[in-house]
Design a protein around this motif. Structure first.
Motif: not given
Length: 64
Positions: A10-16
């Motif tokens: 989820t964090r990776l999706l937000r970061d990208t």
């Protein structure tokens, strides 16, 4: 079948910038379903994007 994402995914999706801070995401079949928790609105992304962003490789060998 609905598959929850990990906190890291989820964090990776937000970061990208695939999802915003007000959205959650989960995999349903071959789609990434993105839901806005404030409005309840849902949208989808193709599974190809999911695999690219999350680096997922869920292919499994099925045995008899």
């Amino acid at each position: 079948m609905k598959h929850e994402l990990t906190t890291e995914q989820t964090r990776l999706l937000r970061d990208t910038s695939v999802i915003s801070p007000n959205e959650i995401a989960y995999v349903m079949g071959d789609l990434l379903v993105i839901e806005n928790v404030v409005t309840g609105q849902k949208r989808t992304q193709s599974h190809a994007l999911v695999e690219t962003v999350l680096g997922r490789n869920n292919r499994r060998l099925l045995k008899d």
